[in-house]
Design an enzyme around this catalytic site. Structure first.
Site, PDB file in Angstrom:
ATOM      1  N   HIS A 177      40.357  40.957  39.240  1.00 60.00           N
ATOM      2  CA  HIS A 177      40.007  39.663  39.827  1.00 60.00           C
ATOM      3  C   HIS A 177      40.660  38.511  39.061  1.00 60.00           C
ATOM      4  O   HIS A 177      40.800  38.576  37.839  1.00 60.00           O
ATOM      5  CB  HIS A 177      38.489  39.464  39.786  1.00 60.00           C
ATOM      6  CG  HIS A 177      37.698  40.535  40.470  1.00 60.00           C
ATOM      7  ND1 HIS A 177      37.215  41.645  39.806  1.00 60.00           N
ATOM      8  CD2 HIS A 177      37.305  40.649  41.766  1.00 60.00           C
ATOM      9  CE1 HIS A 177      36.549  42.407  40.669  1.00 60.00           C
ATOM     10  NE2 HIS A 177      36.588  41.832  41.856  1.00 60.00           N
ATOM     11  N   HIS A 184      35.160  34.863  34.681  1.00 60.90           N
ATOM     12  CA  HIS A 184      34.820  34.002  35.831  1.00 60.90           C
ATOM     13  C   HIS A 184      33.985  32.790  35.416  1.00 60.90           C
ATOM     14  O   HIS A 184      33.774  31.892  36.234  1.00 60.90           O
ATOM     15  CB  HIS A 184      34.055  34.792  36.899  1.00 60.90           C
ATOM     16  CG  HIS A 184      34.844  35.922  37.482  1.00 60.90           C
ATOM     17  ND1 HIS A 184      36.093  35.745  38.042  1.00 60.90           N
ATOM     18  CD2 HIS A 184      34.583  37.251  37.579  1.00 60.90           C
ATOM     19  CE1 HIS A 184      36.559  36.921  38.459  1.00 60.90           C
ATOM     20  NE2 HIS A 184      35.658  37.852  38.181  1.00 60.90           N
TER      21      HIS A 184
HETATM   22  C1  OKP Z   1      33.737  40.648  37.733  1.00 59.25           C
HETATM   23  B1  OKP Z   1      34.972  41.067  36.982  1.00 59.25           B
HETATM   24  C2  OKP Z   1      31.986  42.884  45.552  1.00 59.25           C
HETATM   25  C3  OKP Z   1      32.016  41.384  45.543  1.00 59.25           C
HETATM   26  C4  OKP Z   1      32.561  40.805  44.281  1.00 59.25           C
HETATM   27  C5  OKP Z   1      31.863  39.677  42.233  1.00 59.25           C
HETATM   28  C6  OKP Z   1      32.780  40.524  41.447  1.00 59.25           C
HETATM   29  C7  OKP Z   1      32.820  40.114  40.017  1.00 59.25           C
HETATM   30  C8  OKP Z   1      33.796  40.918  39.205  1.00 59.25           C
HETATM   31  N1  OKP Z   1      31.652  43.433  46.825  1.00 59.25           N
HETATM   32  N2  OKP Z   1      31.562  40.148  43.545  1.00 59.25           N
HETATM   33  O1  OKP Z   1      36.106  40.288  37.217  1.00 59.25           O
HETATM   34  O2  OKP Z   1      35.298  42.447  37.097  1.00 59.25           O
HETATM   35 ZN    ZN Z   2      37.175  42.230  37.826  1.00 61.17          ZN
END
Ligand code: OKP
Ligand code: ZN
Length: 348
Positions: free
Chosen positions: A202, A166
């Protein structure tokens, strides 16, 4: 197969993140994640642990802007001074932005608390005293894995946290500070064509951001549709790159509840893009949060599904660096990760 791993990740353990609805909750990216995976790997016969090397700042600055890296390096210490001046009631252990620039605003603040908003896209990237050291070591883990490929290894696993996909050229977000996979891909691409395949739950918006306008690295990203899931602002199917990079980025999106069969069908589409490009190296951004029991994700991939995912990617038969991204079900994280990584260990 070499597993690049360092205990330095423990220096980064923020006490909370702020989730949807303003809930202050324990950060999902916690040191325990690594303990689960290390524990599972120690039960295998093929995992050989090595420490990351020191690659200096040059390969980091080949991906991230100098002002952003400078903020990550110095922001926390500056925040301690600011927090002291702000007086009682301020917890100085966590630097976290509370003000974000609206679209088109470019004014660059001078305070650490202002910069923490300027250089972040959300409330999920708190900075503590050890965050920069851990993030840098994480990037070095990926670079060490990349160097192993250059030295002739057919595959390597960079078992790192914090994750990276990210983080963009000049911003943190979603537990990510430095984009480990992109730093490795940039490092490898002077030695041959590189593809990045991101299978974290994600969308890898940071990786997309970094390579969006250039053809040097093909990026293929398979993830939950951002119309319902983080990171919300990119990862849509119609985002294909710009300028010279047009056609070198692919987003494949999945509906909630996607099972093994649906997941594998979409993965096959992504694998075909990679086969067609004939890269010399593959960087796999691997997140285990596609698992049916993940506390953040909403897909339905099973442990058997992970095994088949590993098999199909390994069958590309391209020298591959696996870089750890997310995955938060600590009861299954070790087993699911081993399923994917061992497909490469036994293939070569
Ligand atoms: C990082 B990776 C959760 C909200 C999401 C950020 C997630 C980051 C994920 N309730 N907040 O891509 O696994
Ligand atoms: Zn993730």
């Amino acid at each position: 197969m070499y597993v690049v791993y360092s205990e330095v990740h423990r220096m980064h353990h923020p006490p909370f993140e702020i989730a949807e609805g303003g809930t202050k909750q324990p950060m999902f990216d916690a040191p325990q994640r690594m303990d689960c995976i290390v524990g599972a790997l120690r039960h295998t016969e093929w995992a050989h642990f090595v420490e990351p090397g020191d690659f200096g700042v040059e390969p980091i600055l080949a991906v991230h802007s100098a002002d952003y890296v400078d903020f990550l390096r110095t922001g926390y210490v500056r925040w301690r001074e600011e927090a002291a001046a702000l007086g009682a009631g301020i917890d100085p252990t966590v630097l976290l932005g509370v003000s974000w620039p609206p679209r088109r605003a470019l004014g660059r603040p001078k305070t650490a608390t202002g910069l923490a908003g300027y250089y972040a896209m959300d409330t999920c990237c708190p900075i503590t005293a050890g965050t920069y050291a851990a993030a840098l070591t994480s990037a070095y883990g990926a670079l060490t894995g990349a160097q192993l490929l250059l030295d002739g290894e057919k595959s390597a696993f960079a078992l790192v946290r914090p994750p990276g996909h990210h983080a963009g050229r000049d911003f943190a977000g979603g537990y990510c500070y430095l984009n480990n996979a992109s730093i490795a891909a940039r490092f490898l691409c002077t030695h041959g064509k590189v593809a990045v395949l991101d299978i974290d739950f994600h969308a890898g918006n940071g990786t997309q951001d970094i390579f969006y306008n250039e053809p040097a690295v093909l990026t293929v990203d398979l993830h939950a549709d951002p119309d319902r899931q983080y990171p919300y602002f990119s990862g849509y199917a119609d985002e294909c790159g710009v300028g010279a990079g047009l056609g070198f980025h692919h987003n494949l999106t999945l509906p909630a509840g996607a099972n093994d069969a649906l997941y594998l069908a979409e993965l096959d589409k992504g694998l075909q893009f990679i086969r067609d490009a004939e890269p010399a190296y593959l960087v796999l951004s691997f997140g285990a949060d596609i698992f049916a029991g993940d506390p953040i994700g909403d897909l339905s991939v099973t442990t058997g599904g992970f095994e088949e995912i590993g098999r199909r990617i390994a069958a590309l038969d391209i020298p591959t660096l696996i870089v750890m991204e997310g995955g938060y079900n600590t009861d299954h994280l070790g087993a699911n990760t081993v399923m994917v990584v061992q497909a490469f260990a036994v293939a070569h």
